[in-house]
Motif scaffolding. Structure first.
Motif, short mmCIF file in Angstrom:
data_model
loop_
_atom_site.label_atom_id
_atom_site.label_comp_id
_atom_site.label_asym_id
_atom_site.label_seq_id
_atom_site.Cartn_x
_atom_site.Cartn_y
_atom_site.Cartn_z
N GLU A 71 7.40 -11.97 -8.14
CA GLU A 71 8.02 -13.10 -8.94
C GLU A 71 9.21 -13.73 -8.23
N GLY A 72 9.32 -13.41 -7.02
CA GLY A 72 10.48 -13.92 -6.55
C GLY A 72 11.65 -13.22 -6.37
N ASP A 73 11.77 -12.21 -6.91
CA ASP A 73 12.95 -11.42 -6.68
C ASP A 73 12.61 -10.05 -5.94
N ASP A 74 13.28 -10.01 -4.93
CA ASP A 74 12.78 -8.69 -3.83
C ASP A 74 13.12 -7.38 -4.52
N LYS A 75 14.20 -7.35 -5.59
CA LYS A 75 14.19 -5.83 -6.27
C LYS A 75 13.52 -5.68 -7.44
N GLU A 76 13.07 -6.60 -7.99
CA GLU A 76 12.23 -6.68 -9.21
C GLU A 76 10.79 -6.58 -8.86
N ARG A 77 10.29 -5.42 -9.45
CA ARG A 77 8.85 -4.99 -9.18
C ARG A 77 7.94 -5.83 -10.19
N GLY A 78 6.97 -6.35 -9.44
CA GLY A 78 5.85 -7.15 -10.33
C GLY A 78 4.64 -6.60 -10.16
N ARG A 79 3.59 -7.25 -10.58
CA ARG A 79 1.97 -6.89 -10.71
C ARG A 79 1.85 -6.58 -9.21
N ILE A 80 0.82 -5.80 -8.76
CA ILE A 80 0.36 -5.35 -7.46
C ILE A 80 -0.42 -6.61 -7.19
N ASN A 81 -0.48 -7.06 -5.97
CA ASN A 81 -1.30 -8.04 -5.59
C ASN A 81 -1.65 -7.87 -4.08
N VAL A 82 -2.93 -7.61 -4.07
CA VAL A 82 -3.75 -7.41 -2.64
C VAL A 82 -3.96 -8.81 -2.13
N MET A 83 -3.09 -9.26 -1.07
CA MET A 83 -2.98 -10.58 -0.54
C MET A 83 -4.01 -10.52 0.58
N LYS A 84 -4.20 -9.61 1.39
CA LYS A 84 -5.09 -9.77 2.49
C LYS A 84 -5.88 -7.78 2.35
N ASN A 85 -7.11 -7.80 2.42
CA ASN A 85 -7.64 -6.57 2.61
C ASN A 85 -7.94 -6.16 4.00
N CYS A 86 -7.83 -5.11 4.35
CA CYS A 86 -8.04 -4.61 5.72
C CYS A 86 -9.66 -4.70 6.00
N GLU A 87 -10.28 -4.70 7.27
CA GLU A 87 -11.60 -4.73 7.63
C GLU A 87 -12.15 -3.21 8.05
N ILE A 88 -11.76 -2.09 7.37
CA ILE A 88 -12.26 -1.23 7.66
C ILE A 88 -13.69 -0.81 6.77
N ALA A 89 -14.79 -0.42 7.42
CA ALA A 89 -16.02 -0.14 6.70
C ALA A 89 -15.71 1.47 6.00
N GLY A 90 -16.43 1.36 5.00
CA GLY A 90 -16.31 2.76 4.37
C GLY A 90 -15.04 2.94 3.40
N LYS A 91 -14.92 4.37 3.34
CA LYS A 91 -13.51 4.75 2.44
C LYS A 91 -12.62 5.00 3.15
N GLY A 92 -12.32 4.96 4.59
CA GLY A 92 -11.21 5.25 5.29
C GLY A 92 -11.35 6.52 5.87
N ALA A 93 -12.20 7.28 5.96
CA ALA A 93 -12.36 8.73 6.80
C ALA A 93 -11.97 8.44 8.11
N GLY A 94 -11.04 9.26 8.47
CA GLY A 94 -10.48 9.08 10.11
C GLY A 94 -9.58 8.05 10.37
N TRP A 95 -9.25 7.39 9.43
CA TRP A 95 -8.33 6.21 9.70
C TRP A 95 -6.76 6.79 8.83
#
Length: 165
Positions: A71-95
């Motif tokens: 929301e524009g304030d670095d010390k205020e927590r807002g909602r979680i926003n996944v702006m870019k997802n990773c390109e890992i296939a599966g559930k991340g085993a080994g990562w």
């Protein structure tokens, strides 16, 4: 938690961050090897680079999750926003997931829901988020605001004793 809820300030220098991220890499040698790293941007980029070098990992992806400053304030927590997802296939085993800090755990929960089988490591951990990570180096109290080197400029500061007046 508002910025007024942070009673302590913990400035981290570039040298200290490098040293602590290297200590994280040492701990991770007992857990790996890893297929690659997913750095949580932006804070996880620098520690992920250090860990990748120390563990000889060349494959690095990113996931961009914003919880501070949405929301524009670095010390205020807002909602979680996944702006870019990773390109890992599966559930991340080994990562390996790397971030600078786990605070309330909201970012960690979001990333864990995407990569539940990955190993999650942070340089710093606060009590509320600590159970969500597998490996960390330094614990700080929940009421401490960590000032990372990319957010700092050299300037005069008052002694700690003057803050208690």
């Amino acid at each position: 938690m508002s910025s007024d809820s942070f009673n302590k300030s913990f400035p981290v220098s570039w040298e200290e961050l490098h040293r602590t991220a290297k200590a994280l890499a040492w701990r991770l040698t007992e857990v790996g090897p890893f297929d690659g790293i997913v750095a949580i941007t932006r804070g996880g980029l620098v520690p992920a680079a250090v860990v990748a070098r120390e563990l000889s990992i060349r494959i690095i992806d990113t996931i961009s999750v914003a919880s501070y400053g949405v929301e524009g304030d670095d010390k205020e927590r807002g909602r979680i926003n996944v702006m870019k997802n990773c390109e890992i296939a599966g559930k991340g085993a080994g990562w390996l997931i790397v971030d600078d800090l786990v605070d309330t755990g909201e970012t960690a929960k979001a990333v864990r829901s995407i990569l539940p089988d990955a190993h999650f490591a942070t340089v710093y951990a606060k009590p509320a988020g600590r159970p969500l990570v597998d490996t960390y180096v330094t614990e700080v109290s929940q009421d401490t605001w960590i000032h990372f080197p990319w957010d700092l400029e050299p300037r005069p500061v008052e002694p700690i004793s003057s803050l208690r007046r």
